[in-house]
Motif scaffolding. Sequence first.
Motif, mmCIF file in Angstrom:
data_model
loop_
_atom_site.group_PDB
_atom_site.id
_atom_site.type_symbol
_atom_site.label_atom_id
_atom_site.label_comp_id
_atom_site.label_asym_id
_atom_site.label_seq_id
_atom_site.Cartn_x
_atom_site.Cartn_y
_atom_site.Cartn_z
ATOM 1 N N ARG A 120 58.863 90.355 -0.240
ATOM 2 C CA ARG A 120 57.553 89.693 -0.229
ATOM 3 C C ARG A 120 57.563 88.343 -0.939
ATOM 4 O O ARG A 120 56.964 87.389 -0.465
ATOM 5 C CB ARG A 120 56.515 90.597 -0.875
ATOM 6 C CG ARG A 120 56.144 91.771 -0.025
ATOM 7 C CD ARG A 120 55.030 92.596 -0.669
ATOM 8 N NE ARG A 120 54.782 93.780 0.118
ATOM 9 C CZ ARG A 120 55.314 94.958 -0.124
ATOM 10 N NH1 ARG A 120 56.134 95.129 -1.137
ATOM 11 N NH2 ARG A 120 55.028 95.976 0.651
ATOM 12 N N ARG A 121 58.204 88.269 -2.079
ATOM 13 C CA ARG A 121 58.152 87.029 -2.856
ATOM 14 C C ARG A 121 58.751 85.856 -2.077
ATOM 15 O O ARG A 121 58.144 84.777 -1.992
ATOM 16 C CB ARG A 121 58.898 87.217 -4.174
ATOM 17 C CG ARG A 121 58.831 85.994 -5.034
ATOM 18 C CD ARG A 121 59.449 86.245 -6.383
ATOM 19 N NE ARG A 121 59.356 85.023 -7.172
ATOM 20 C CZ ARG A 121 60.064 84.783 -8.226
ATOM 21 N NH1 ARG A 121 60.925 85.672 -8.654
ATOM 22 N NH2 ARG A 121 59.921 83.658 -8.878
ATOM 23 N N ILE A 122 59.914 86.055 -1.505
ATOM 24 C CA ILE A 122 60.547 84.983 -0.724
ATOM 25 C C ILE A 122 59.702 84.661 0.505
ATOM 26 O O ILE A 122 59.528 83.496 0.865
ATOM 27 C CB ILE A 122 61.986 85.370 -0.331
ATOM 28 C CG1 ILE A 122 62.845 85.430 -1.586
ATOM 29 C CG2 ILE A 122 62.563 84.386 0.676
ATOM 30 C CD1 ILE A 122 64.232 85.955 -1.363
ATOM 31 N N GLY A 123 59.134 85.681 1.143
ATOM 32 C CA GLY A 123 58.291 85.451 2.312
ATOM 33 C C GLY A 123 57.064 84.623 1.988
ATOM 34 O O GLY A 123 56.713 83.692 2.716
ATOM 35 N N VAL A 124 56.404 84.935 0.869
ATOM 36 C CA VAL A 124 55.196 84.191 0.489
ATOM 37 C C VAL A 124 55.551 82.758 0.088
ATOM 38 O O VAL A 124 54.845 81.809 0.447
ATOM 39 C CB VAL A 124 54.438 84.925 -0.640
ATOM 40 C CG1 VAL A 124 53.338 84.060 -1.208
ATOM 41 C CG2 VAL A 124 53.865 86.238 -0.114
ATOM 42 N N LEU A 125 56.649 82.580 -0.644
ATOM 43 C CA LEU A 125 57.070 81.218 -1.015
ATOM 44 C C LEU A 125 57.440 80.397 0.224
ATOM 45 O O LEU A 125 57.064 79.230 0.343
ATOM 46 C CB LEU A 125 58.240 81.267 -1.993
ATOM 47 C CG LEU A 125 57.898 81.772 -3.404
ATOM 48 C CD1 LEU A 125 59.158 81.927 -4.233
ATOM 49 C CD2 LEU A 125 56.919 80.839 -4.070
ATOM 50 N N ALA A 126 58.168 81.019 1.152
ATOM 51 C CA ALA A 126 58.503 80.328 2.403
ATOM 52 C C ALA A 126 57.239 80.035 3.201
ATOM 53 O O ALA A 126 57.108 78.969 3.808
ATOM 54 C CB ALA A 126 59.475 81.168 3.226
ATOM 55 N N GLY A 127 56.297 80.976 3.180
ATOM 56 C CA GLY A 127 55.028 80.773 3.883
ATOM 57 C C GLY A 127 54.235 79.615 3.312
ATOM 58 O O GLY A 127 53.631 78.838 4.050
#
Length: 194
Positions: free
Chosen positions: A42-49
């Motif tokens: 989730r963390r990488i996904g939200v930062l990439a988002g």
Amino acid sequence: MARGGQGLARVAVVVRAGAAPMWWLGVLAAGIGVLVPGVTGRRIGVLAGAALFLVGAAAVAPARRKRYAALARGAVRAGKYDVLQDRAVTVRGWRRGHRWWLLAAFLGALGASLVLPAAGGMLLAGLGTGLRLKAAWLGRRERAGGTLLWVRVDWLDQRGGNPAGKAVKGLRGTGIAAGDAAPGGARRRPAALV
């Protein structure tokens, strides 16, 4: 101009019509997507988002500004028999014509959550934000020039509803008080009673 004028839609309203559905579908897809851990977490996904949100907004907002500016400079006065389309009719027509694209974008954003949670939805929301910023830029041009910009409805129908597309040969202008949409395409607020 002879009798039998053209149906005209506000340029800023057409640009702005996709902003709200893209924003809300993007927020919904990001909210659902954050529930899925995905491949990256989730963390990488939200930062990439977040990065994709900024990139999407930054790419859409200035896109085709030269074309819009050239069309605005060459705008001619709307004719006596031209019919100004209501804001609600323009928005409804654009959304009806693009509903399958919006659905496909939403499903694509959800599918991207399997890899990068929330990233696809945040990109879609960024694209909607970019459209809102572009409409605001058009509104500033309209206020500065004292002219609302209109495009022929039949030209919009030819190429998917792009008010600066190849099918659009020119724009028409009216006074700043014409129509039911304010500069930038937002609903016109009723005048305050004094």
